[in-house]
Design an enzyme around this catalytic site. Structure first.
Site, PDB file in Angstrom:
ATOM      1  N   ASP A   1       0.832  -1.205   0.000  1.00  0.00           N
ATOM      2  CA  ASP A   1       0.000   0.000   0.000  1.00  0.00           C
ATOM      3  C   ASP A   1       0.868   1.257   0.000  1.00  0.00           C
ATOM      4  O   ASP A   1       0.600   2.218  -0.724  1.00  0.00           O
ATOM      5  CB  ASP A   1      -0.924  -0.022   1.219  1.00  0.00           C
ATOM      6  CG  ASP A   1      -1.746   1.251   1.349  1.00  0.00           C
ATOM      7  OD1 ASP A   1      -2.618   1.482   0.499  1.00  0.00           O
ATOM      8  OD2 ASP A   1      -1.500   2.018   2.299  1.00  0.00           O
TER       9      ASP A   1
ATOM     10  N   GLU B   1      -2.160  -5.353  -3.512  1.00  0.00           N
ATOM     11  CA  GLU B   1      -1.224  -4.596  -2.683  1.00  0.00           C
ATOM     12  C   GLU B   1      -0.163  -5.509  -2.081  1.00  0.00           C
ATOM     13  O   GLU B   1       1.016  -5.134  -1.985  1.00  0.00           O
ATOM     14  CB  GLU B   1      -1.981  -3.850  -1.587  1.00  0.00           C
ATOM     15  CG  GLU B   1      -2.847  -2.720  -2.110  1.00  0.00           C
ATOM     16  CD  GLU B   1      -3.550  -1.947  -1.017  1.00  0.00           C
ATOM     17  OE1 GLU B   1      -3.725  -0.733  -1.191  1.00  0.00           O
ATOM     18  OE2 GLU B   1      -3.929  -2.554   0.011  1.00  0.00           O
TER      19      GLU B   1
END
Length: 238
Positions: free
Chosen positions: A51, A123
């Site tokens: 992320d 992610e």
């Protein structure tokens, strides 16, 4: 742990992992460990790492490609590019769901197609790529995978971020408007929850929404609020 052949996935993303453990971990959902009672690590820590790098790479790209964009415009555009819907779109491009380790209960309720799960896995893959190949490899993957999404975002054609839109509408009416989202309830088992949320402005409820994640429910509540505000404006005209 049963074996999944990752060769096809690696061919699709254009990278062969030196340490397959990183990829295996990135594609392991927490439901697998809970159901199998295994000590194998799931992808949540890699998701956290990925992320951060996703935000950095997309921020740099937008900074370069939208030279006249204000901080507010860049922030809003980035939010569209890295949101759950965009991540799920990337996941589906690679058929990522079919390569995941997940619990039988999660799988039988459509887990391999669930946006929140496959978005998180993208992610995690980004985090795994960084650990195995470094920043430049990670950047290459992100820019290749999000190329269409970035183009749509830069030209204003990407799907709406309803939360940002309703914020702008209300603050044009009242610069001191305070927007908040509250979860009314959650329904369903842990592996297949539905969240019910309402949006309010200065204590007045504007709309309600539901979704398979809180983010999705909040977007749907904001969308409902915008529709209600538009109806009210139309009725005021007549």
């Amino acid at each position: 742990m049963s074996t999944i052949n990752f060769n096809d996935f690696e061919e699709q993303i254009g990278y062969k992992f030196k340490n397959k453990m990183y990829l295996e971990r990135a594609l392991t959902h927490s439901s697998y460990n809970k159901e199998k009672n295994t000590k194998h690590q799931d992808n949540e820590r890699l998701e956290f790492l990925g992320d951060s790098f996703l935000d950095a790479i997309i921020s740099e790209e937008l900074f370069q490609e939208i030279p006249q964009g204000s901080e507010g415009k860049l922030t809003k555009t980035r939010a569209l590019v890295v949101c759950e819907k965009s991540l799920a779109r990337v996941a589906n491009k690679y058929g990522l769901g079919r390569y995941m380790y997940m619990g039988h209960g999660e799988e039988t309720t459509g887990g391999r197609c669930k946006s929140s799960i496959i978005a998180d896995a993208v992610e995690a893959v980004i985090g795994a790529l960084y650990l195995d190949g470094g920043y430049e490899i990670t950047k290459k993957f992100v820019l290749k995978s999000f190329e269409d999404i970035l183009q749509e975002a830069e030209t204003g054609k990407l799907f709406s971020d309803f939360k940002s839109e309703v914020q702008e509408i209300m603050q044009k009416r009242d610069k001191n408007a305070i927007i908040s989202y509250e979860t009314d309830r959650e329904e369903g088992p842990a592996h297949d929850k539905t969240f019910f949320v309402h949006i309010s402005c200065n204590g007045n409820i504007l709309g309600r929404g539901e979704g398979k994640s809180k983010k999705e429910a909040e977007q749907n509540a904001a969308k409902a609020a915008i529709a209600a505000l538009e109806r009210r404006e139309t009725s005021d005209v007549f």
